[in-house]
Design an enzyme around this catalytic site. Structure first.
Site, PDB file in Angstrom:
ATOM      1  N   ASP A   1       0.853  -1.189   0.000  1.00  0.00           N
ATOM      2  CA  ASP A   1       0.000   0.000   0.000  1.00  0.00           C
ATOM      3  C   ASP A   1       0.891   1.243   0.000  1.00  0.00           C
ATOM      4  O   ASP A   1       1.780   1.375   0.834  1.00  0.00           O
ATOM      5  CB  ASP A   1      -0.872  -0.033   1.255  1.00  0.00           C
ATOM      6  CG  ASP A   1      -1.817   1.153   1.363  1.00  0.00           C
ATOM      7  OD1 ASP A   1      -1.782   2.019   0.469  1.00  0.00           O
ATOM      8  OD2 ASP A   1      -2.568   1.218   2.335  1.00  0.00           O
TER       9      ASP A   1
ATOM     10  N   ARG B   1       5.278   2.040  10.018  1.00  0.00           N
ATOM     11  CA  ARG B   1       5.229   3.266   9.210  1.00  0.00           C
ATOM     12  C   ARG B   1       6.240   4.242   9.782  1.00  0.00           C
ATOM     13  O   ARG B   1       5.950   5.035  10.681  1.00  0.00           O
ATOM     14  CB  ARG B   1       3.815   3.852   9.200  1.00  0.00           C
ATOM     15  CG  ARG B   1       2.804   2.908   8.542  1.00  0.00           C
ATOM     16  CD  ARG B   1       1.407   3.486   8.484  1.00  0.00           C
ATOM     17  NE  ARG B   1       0.468   2.519   7.907  1.00  0.00           N
ATOM     18  CZ  ARG B   1      -0.851   2.704   7.847  1.00  0.00           C
ATOM     19  NH1 ARG B   1      -1.391   3.819   8.343  1.00  0.00           N
ATOM     20  NH2 ARG B   1      -1.633   1.790   7.309  1.00  0.00           N
TER      21      ARG B   1
ATOM     22  N   GLN C   1      -4.130  -3.428  12.645  1.00  0.00           N
ATOM     23  CA  GLN C   1      -5.524  -3.238  12.281  1.00  0.00           C
ATOM     24  C   GLN C   1      -6.122  -4.534  11.743  1.00  0.00           C
ATOM     25  O   GLN C   1      -5.403  -5.454  11.358  1.00  0.00           O
ATOM     26  CB  GLN C   1      -5.688  -2.116  11.252  1.00  0.00           C
ATOM     27  CG  GLN C   1      -5.014  -2.332   9.917  1.00  0.00           C
ATOM     28  CD  GLN C   1      -5.121  -1.100   9.010  1.00  0.00           C
ATOM     29  OE1 GLN C   1      -5.127   0.036   9.473  1.00  0.00           O
ATOM     30  NE2 GLN C   1      -5.193  -1.328   7.722  1.00  0.00           N
TER      31      GLN C   1
ATOM     32  N   ASP D   1     -14.106   7.581   5.256  1.00  0.00           N
ATOM     33  CA  ASP D   1     -13.552   7.321   6.585  1.00  0.00           C
ATOM     34  C   ASP D   1     -14.654   7.323   7.629  1.00  0.00           C
ATOM     35  O   ASP D   1     -15.544   8.188   7.602  1.00  0.00           O
ATOM     36  CB  ASP D   1     -12.535   8.408   6.980  1.00  0.00           C
ATOM     37  CG  ASP D   1     -11.261   8.353   6.160  1.00  0.00           C
ATOM     38  OD1 ASP D   1     -10.984   7.291   5.552  1.00  0.00           O
ATOM     39  OD2 ASP D   1     -10.536   9.372   6.122  1.00  0.00           O
TER      40      ASP D   1
ATOM     41  N   GLU E   1     -10.355   9.083  13.575  1.00  0.00           N
ATOM     42  CA  GLU E   1     -10.664   8.136  12.503  1.00  0.00           C
ATOM     43  C   GLU E   1     -10.499   6.717  13.017  1.00  0.00           C
ATOM     44  O   GLU E   1      -9.444   6.359  13.542  1.00  0.00           O
ATOM     45  CB  GLU E   1      -9.733   8.366  11.313  1.00  0.00           C
ATOM     46  CG  GLU E   1      -9.935   7.372  10.173  1.00  0.00           C
ATOM     47  CD  GLU E   1      -8.822   7.426   9.142  1.00  0.00           C
ATOM     48  OE1 GLU E   1      -8.408   6.347   8.677  1.00  0.00           O
ATOM     49  OE2 GLU E   1      -8.353   8.544   8.816  1.00  0.00           O
TER      50      GLU E   1
ATOM     51  N   SER F   1     -10.630   3.458   7.534  1.00  0.00           N
ATOM     52  CA  SER F   1     -10.587   3.937   6.154  1.00  0.00           C
ATOM     53  C   SER F   1     -11.028   2.772   5.285  1.00  0.00           C
ATOM     54  O   SER F   1     -10.511   1.660   5.422  1.00  0.00           O
ATOM     55  CB  SER F   1      -9.164   4.371   5.792  1.00  0.00           C
ATOM     56  OG  SER F   1      -9.056   4.619   4.408  1.00  0.00           O
TER      57      SER F   1
END
Length: 345
Positions: free
Chosen positions: A57, A111, A126, A246, A259, A262
């Site tokens: 991604d 990340r 997630q 979202d 959030e 997504s």
């Protein structure tokens, strides 16, 4: 740059032992509910993929993946995943999943370019999910119905947490509202995207913002999206584009919108080429994933990611993600958290 919100007079409602028990409770209960709501089967997912296949991604297209050489593959490079948005679609095809069914997995990512704060960590966990749909289901009504089912699973999980820990009181509204990012801009034309999210979430409690990634108001998008998974160009209603969005909630502990997910209907071949052209990335059409999609070898799908630590954080009324997960934080941030009563793991 790292930044920290310190809630005034913050008190953790659970000690560290109860917090760990609460995390386990939420993760076990929610994933079972999500699986039941969307008819998903659990699959095993990779931590890394080979570089150059177009499977990883790209998020907003600027974040650098963590890479390393593989000695036994002639020093070929692997990338730690950012998410599994495209890998899941390949897996749906490989497992020959029928329309109306799908898969979910525990996704763990690094990340390294993340800006660290109460809600963002170097470590991302997630539930990544993906389901096969028909061409007739590539519309805004099907997207909304899927969002409502996910939100229903979140509400049931909140109820369980509050039953188990009476000191935690429910705060989520019964219903989630829908608004297109174009209309949200028209409501608050003098605010930036995050300010608009705060205002609409404070008003309604839970909101699904539609159309993330495409230009709005003739200018910049509400937020960035890579061009090769969510469909943010197909017309959803007259004058509006995008079949993604979202899930956002108003979080009283931090006094801001948060959030939780997504997600969206994924690109078909036409939308993929349109979005690659808009992003100036048509060369990606020759990559492994993109070629299989354009050759019609991948099913139509809908999918997304739901933050595990973030969901646990808001349902346990914590002020910092570090109270839920073990990660790396700046020393100064850890010191401030300790002084404010945030018990970083």
């Amino acid at each position: 740059m790292s930044k920290l919100i310190v809630p005034e007079d913050y008190v953790s409602l659970l000690g560290m032992r109860q917090t760990e028990q609460g995390i386990k409770l939420i993760k076990e209960f929610f994933q079972q509910n999500l699986s039941t709501e969307l008819r998903l089967r659990r699959v095993t997912a990779p931590l890394f993929v080979l570089k150059g296949l177009g499977i990883n991604d790209d998020l907003n297209g600027v974040e650098r993946p963590v890479t390393f050489p593989i000695k036994d593959l002639g020093e070929a490079e692997a990338e730690v995943v950012h998410s599994l948005a495209k890998w899941k679609r390949l897996t749906l095809a490989e497992y020959e999943v029928e329309p109306g069914y799908g898969i979910y997995t525990d996704m763990n990512a690094i990340r390294a370019d993340e800006e660290l704060d109460n809600l963002h960590s170097l470590y991302v966990d997630q539930w990544d999910w993906e389901a096969v749909i028909t061409a007739e289901q590539r519309n805004i009504d099907f997207l909304k119905s899927t969002v409502r089912r996910i939100y229903a699973a979140i509400l049931r999980t909140e109820f369980l947490v509050c039953e188990r820990y009476p000191q935690i009181k429910p705060f989520l509204p019964e219903d989630i509202r829908f608004i297109h990012s174009e209309d949200l801009l028209a409501m608050y034309p003098d605010k930036d995207a995050k300010e608009r999210e705060d205002l609409i979430c404070k008003k309604y409690g839970a909101v699904f913002v539609i159309g993330i990634g495409g230009s709005i108001g003739g200018g910049e998008p509400h937020d960035g999206r890579a061009p090769d998974y969510d469909d943010w160009t197909t017309e959803s209603t007259p004058g509006h584009h995008g079949l993604n969005g979202d899930i956002l909630i108003w979080y009283p502990v931090l006094g801001k919108a948060v959030e939780l997910s997504s997600m969206g209907i994924r690109v078909d071949g036409e939308a993929l080429m349109c979005q690659l052209e808009l992003k100036g990335q048509t060369e990606r059409a020759s990559l492994y994933f993109h070629k299989k999609l354009l050759d019609g070898e991948l099913p139509l799908s809908i999918g997304g990611g739901i933050g595990q630590s973030r969901l646990c954080m808001v349902l346990l009324h914590k002020a910092h993600l570090g109270e839920i997960q073990a990660s790396i934080w700046p020393d100064e941030m850890k010191k401030e958290c300790e002084e404010a009563g945030m018990m970083i793991i």
